[in-house]
Design a protein around this motif. Structure first.
Motif, PDB file in Angstrom:
ATOM      1  N   ALA A  30       0.833  -1.206   0.000  1.00  0.00           N
ATOM      2  CA  ALA A  30       0.000   0.000   0.000  1.00  0.00           C
ATOM      3  C   ALA A  30       0.866   1.253   0.000  1.00  0.00           C
ATOM      4  CB  ALA A  30      -0.943  -0.008   1.191  1.00  0.00           C
ATOM      5  N   ALA A  31       1.967   1.227   0.756  1.00  0.00           N
ATOM      6  CA  ALA A  31       2.869   2.384   0.818  1.00  0.00           C
ATOM      7  C   ALA A  31       3.554   2.629  -0.522  1.00  0.00           C
ATOM      8  CB  ALA A  31       3.912   2.175   1.913  1.00  0.00           C
ATOM      9  N   ALA A  32       3.787   1.561  -1.282  1.00  0.00           N
ATOM     10  CA  ALA A  32       4.461   1.707  -2.572  1.00  0.00           C
ATOM     11  C   ALA A  32       3.699   2.635  -3.512  1.00  0.00           C
ATOM     12  CB  ALA A  32       4.630   0.337  -3.224  1.00  0.00           C
TER      13      ALA A  32
ATOM     14  N   ALA B 282      -2.276  -4.432  -4.809  1.00  0.00           N
ATOM     15  CA  ALA B 282      -2.472  -3.127  -4.173  1.00  0.00           C
ATOM     16  C   ALA B 282      -2.800  -2.055  -5.206  1.00  0.00           C
ATOM     17  CB  ALA B 282      -1.228  -2.739  -3.384  1.00  0.00           C
ATOM     18  N   LEU B 283      -2.156  -2.119  -6.368  1.00  0.00           N
ATOM     19  CA  LEU B 283      -2.479  -1.172  -7.435  1.00  0.00           C
ATOM     20  C   LEU B 283      -3.879  -1.440  -7.976  1.00  0.00           C
ATOM     21  CD1 LEU B 283      -1.721   1.104  -9.367  1.00  0.00           C
ATOM     22  CD2 LEU B 283      -0.556  -0.588 -10.811  1.00  0.00           C
TER      23      LEU B 283
ATOM     24  N   ALA C 109      -3.567  -3.686 -13.917  1.00  0.00           N
ATOM     25  CA  ALA C 109      -2.500  -3.242 -13.016  1.00  0.00           C
ATOM     26  C   ALA C 109      -1.170  -3.876 -13.421  1.00  0.00           C
ATOM     27  CB  ALA C 109      -2.842  -3.603 -11.573  1.00  0.00           C
ATOM     28  N   ARG C 110      -1.218  -5.134 -13.803  1.00  0.00           N
ATOM     29  CA  ARG C 110       0.000  -5.813 -14.240  1.00  0.00           C
ATOM     30  C   ARG C 110       0.556  -5.156 -15.505  1.00  0.00           C
ATOM     31  NH1 ARG C 110       2.481  -9.779 -17.124  1.00  0.00           N
ATOM     32  NH2 ARG C 110       3.693 -11.305 -15.946  1.00  0.00           N
ATOM     33  N   ARG C 111      -0.328  -4.830 -16.441  1.00  0.00           N
ATOM     34  CA  ARG C 111       0.126  -4.180 -17.669  1.00  0.00           C
ATOM     35  C   ARG C 111       0.767  -2.830 -17.357  1.00  0.00           C
ATOM     36  NH1 ARG C 111       2.123  -5.347 -22.210  1.00  0.00           N
ATOM     37  NH2 ARG C 111       0.590  -7.040 -22.311  1.00  0.00           N
ATOM     38  N   LEU C 112       0.174  -2.063 -16.475  1.00  0.00           N
ATOM     39  CA  LEU C 112       0.738  -0.760 -16.124  1.00  0.00           C
ATOM     40  C   LEU C 112       2.071  -0.912 -15.393  1.00  0.00           C
ATOM     41  CD1 LEU C 112      -2.477   1.126 -14.954  1.00  0.00           C
ATOM     42  CD2 LEU C 112      -1.319   1.285 -17.172  1.00  0.00           C
TER      43      LEU C 112
END
Length: 461
Positions: A14-16, A290-291, A269-272
Motif C-alpha cells: 500500500a505504501a508503494a 495493491a495497485l 494493473a500488471r500491464r501498467l
C-alpha cells in the motif's frame, strides 16, 4: 541492492503506491525528472529535463499527463496532428502497411504528448495483432488509431473497440465463428490475455465466451476493403453461463461482465506495472493487487487513475526501479532522437522503420498473440549489434552535426558537456558516465551522441 529495496516495497505494498514526497522519499532532482520522461515517454531534451527538475515533481508529472504545446522538433501540436492525419489519409488512399507504420513513427518522433504514444505502444503489445495474418493495412490503421484515441479510457471501452475491430477479429478467427460452430480462439485470448489473466476463468467460461462472440463476419464493399460486421443471424443468442452469470449474452455483455470481474483490475494493473515500473522480473503479486485496489471501479477498471497513481507513486520515483526496464527497439531509437534535441529535419521515418525491424520490432507485426517478449529478450547479441548499427547509420548523414545544435544550447557548450547532458536524459544513471565522456573528449556532437548510445546503460530506462 535494488532487489532488497523491492522486497521492502512488497512487504508494504500500500505504501508503494502512496504519492511520492521529496521530503520523505528523496529530493526531486535531475535524475528523477529524466526517469519520469524515459518511462512515461521516450526521453526528453536536456533543457526540458532541467526545466522539470526546477519546476518540481507536481508540475512535471502534470505536464507529462497533459502533453505539451509543441513537440521536441519545434512543431506545434496542431502541425503534428495535421501532418500525421495527412500521412494516415495517404495510407487510406493507397493502403500499405509501410504507410501505416510511417504515420505512427512520425507521431512517435514528434508527438507533443509522448505518454499517449507510450500507451498506444503498450496496448499494441496487450492486444497484439499481427499484420502478416490480418493482411489488411486499413484494419491495422483503425486499430492503432482506436488505441491512441482510447489510451486512458475505462478498460471496457478499449475492450469493446478491439473486439469490434477487423484487426482482432481476423487475427483471432472471430470472423470464422458462428452459432453452428463457435471458434474458441478469440474468447480464450480475450479472457486470458486481454481481460482477466490465467487462473481467473474456466474452460466452461471459454466456451461461453466463444458463443457470446459469434456473429461477426467479413464482407467486401464498393471501396474494395474487407470490413467486419456483426450479423445477428450468425449469433448464438441462447442462454450462457459466463463467469458465474447466466443470460443470453452477446459481445457487449461479455465485455461488461469481464470488466466487472475482480481479476480485471489485476490484469490491467500488471500491464501498467510492466509498462512503467519493471519488466525485468515478474510483477510481484502483492504490488499488483495493491495497485488493482486503487483502479477498480464499480463494473470497470479506471486506466487513467492507474496511470496517475503509478506516475505519482513512491515506488515509481524510488531508486529501486531505476534501470529496471529494458528499452524496446522503439524506446532505443525514438529515445535517442528525442533526448538529443535533434532539430528538423529529424531522421526519415522510413529509415527508422527499416532499423526497427533489424532491431527486432516491426510495428504492427508482433511475433505472437502475447506480443513481444520484452525485458532481457531485447538484449540478444544480434539485436545489440543492430542497435549499434542504427546509432552509427542514423548519425552518418550530411548535416547531422548542425541538426544536433538546437536553440537551447546554440553551440555554447563543448561536445563533451552536451553529451553529458544527453546522457543524463537518455541513460539510466547517466550522471555516472560524465567522467568517461570527458575522457573520450568527442570532437563533435555526432561523435558525442554515438558515444552516449554505446554505453550499456543506453539500453535501460
Amino acid at each position: 541492492m535494488a532487489g532488497d529495496v523491492m522486497t521492502t516495497w512488497e512487504k508494504d505494498p500500500a505504501a508503494a503506491w502512496e504519492p511520492y514526497s521529496p521530503a520523505r522519499d528523496g529530493a526531486w532532482d535531475l535524475a528523477r525528472a529524466a526517469h519520469l520522461h524515459r518511462r512515461a515517454g521516450f526521453g526528453a531534451t536536456p533543457g526540458r529535463v532541467a526545466h522539470d527538475a526546477k519546476a518540481g515533481h507536481e508540475a512535471a508529472i502534470r505536464a507529462v499527463l497533459e502533453g505539451d504545446p509543441e513537440g521536441p522538433g519545434g512543431r506545434s501540436r496542431s502541425e503534428v496532428e495535421e501532418i500525421a492525419a495527412a500521412m494516415a489519409d495517404s495510407a487510406r488512399r493507397d493502403p500499405s502497411l509501410g504507410r501505416v507504420r510511417l504515420a505512427w513513427i512520425f507521431r512517435l518522433l514528434n508527438n507533443p504528448h509522448p505518454l499517449r504514444e507510450r500507451m498506444t505502444l503498450a496496448w499494441h503489445g496487450h492486444y497484439a495483432t499481427g499484420a502478416r495474418k490480418v493482411e489488411n493495412p486499413l484494419a491495422m490503421l483503425e486499430q492503432i488509431e482506436a488505441m491512441r484515441s482510447l489510451w486512458d479510457a475505462p478498460i471496457s471501452k478499449l475492450h469493446r473497440a478491439m473486439i469490434d475491430g477487423a484487426g482482432l477479429q481476423i487475427w483471432l478467427d472471430g470472423v470464422d465463428s458462428d452459432n453452428e460452430k463457435p471458434n474458441e480462439n478469440l474468447g480464450r485470448e480475450f479472457l486470458e490475455l486481454f481481460a482477466l489473466g490465467e487462473g481467473s476463468y474456466s474452460e466452461a467460461d471459454v466456451k461461453a465466451a466463444a458463443r457470446a462472440l459469434t456473429g461477426y463476419r467479413s464482407e467486401n464493399r464498393d471501396d474494395l476493403r474487407k470490413h467486419v460486421v456483426f450479423d445477428p443471424g450468425r449469433h448464438d443468442d441462447g442462454e450462457k453461463t459466463l463467469l458465474g452469470r447466466t443470460g443470453r449474452w452477446g459481445p457487449a455483455d461479455l465485455v461488461r461482465i469481464a470488466s466487472a470481474h475482480p481479476a480485471a483490475a489485476r490484469r490491467i494493473a500488471r500491464r501498467l506495472y510492466v509498462t512503467f515500473v519493471d519488466d525485468v522480473e515478474p510483477p510481484p503479486a502483492a504490488l499488483v493487487a495493491a495497485l488493482a485496489d486503487r483502479i477498480r471501479t464499480p463494473g470497470d477498471v479506471d486506466v487513467r487513475q492507474g496511470i496517475e497513481v503509478v506516475l505519482n507513486s513512491r515506488l515509481f520515483h524510488s531508486e529501486a526501479v531505476r534501470g529496471r526496464r529494458v528499452k524496446s527497439a522503439v524506446d532505443y531509437a525514438v529515445g535517442l532522437i528525442r533526448s538529443s534535441g535533434w532539430r528538423r529535419p529529424t531522421p526519415d521515418p522510413a529509415t527508422i522503420d527499416v532499423h526497427l525491424t533489424r532491431m527486432g520490432q516491426t510495428l504492427l507485426d508482433p511475433p505472437s498473440v502475447a506480443g513481444w517478449p520484452g525485458g532481457l529478450a531485447w538484449l540478444g547479441a544480434p539485436l545489440l549489434i543492430a542497435r549499434a548499427n542504427f546509432a552509427a547509420e542514423v548519425t552518418a548523414g550530411q548535416g547531422v552535426e548542425s541538426h544536433l545544435r538546437g536553440p537551447e544550447s546554440e553551440g555554447r557548450v563543448s561536445p563533451a558537456e552536451w553529451a553529458a547532458a544527453v546522457a543524463d536524459s537518455f541513460l539510466a544513471g547517466g550522471r555516472s558516465r560524465a567522467d568517461d565522456i570527458r575522457a573520450a573528449s568527442p570532437k563533435g556532437r555526432v561523435e558525442a551522441l554515438r558515444l552516449v548510445a554505446s554505453f550499456p546503460e543506453a539500453h535501460l530506462a
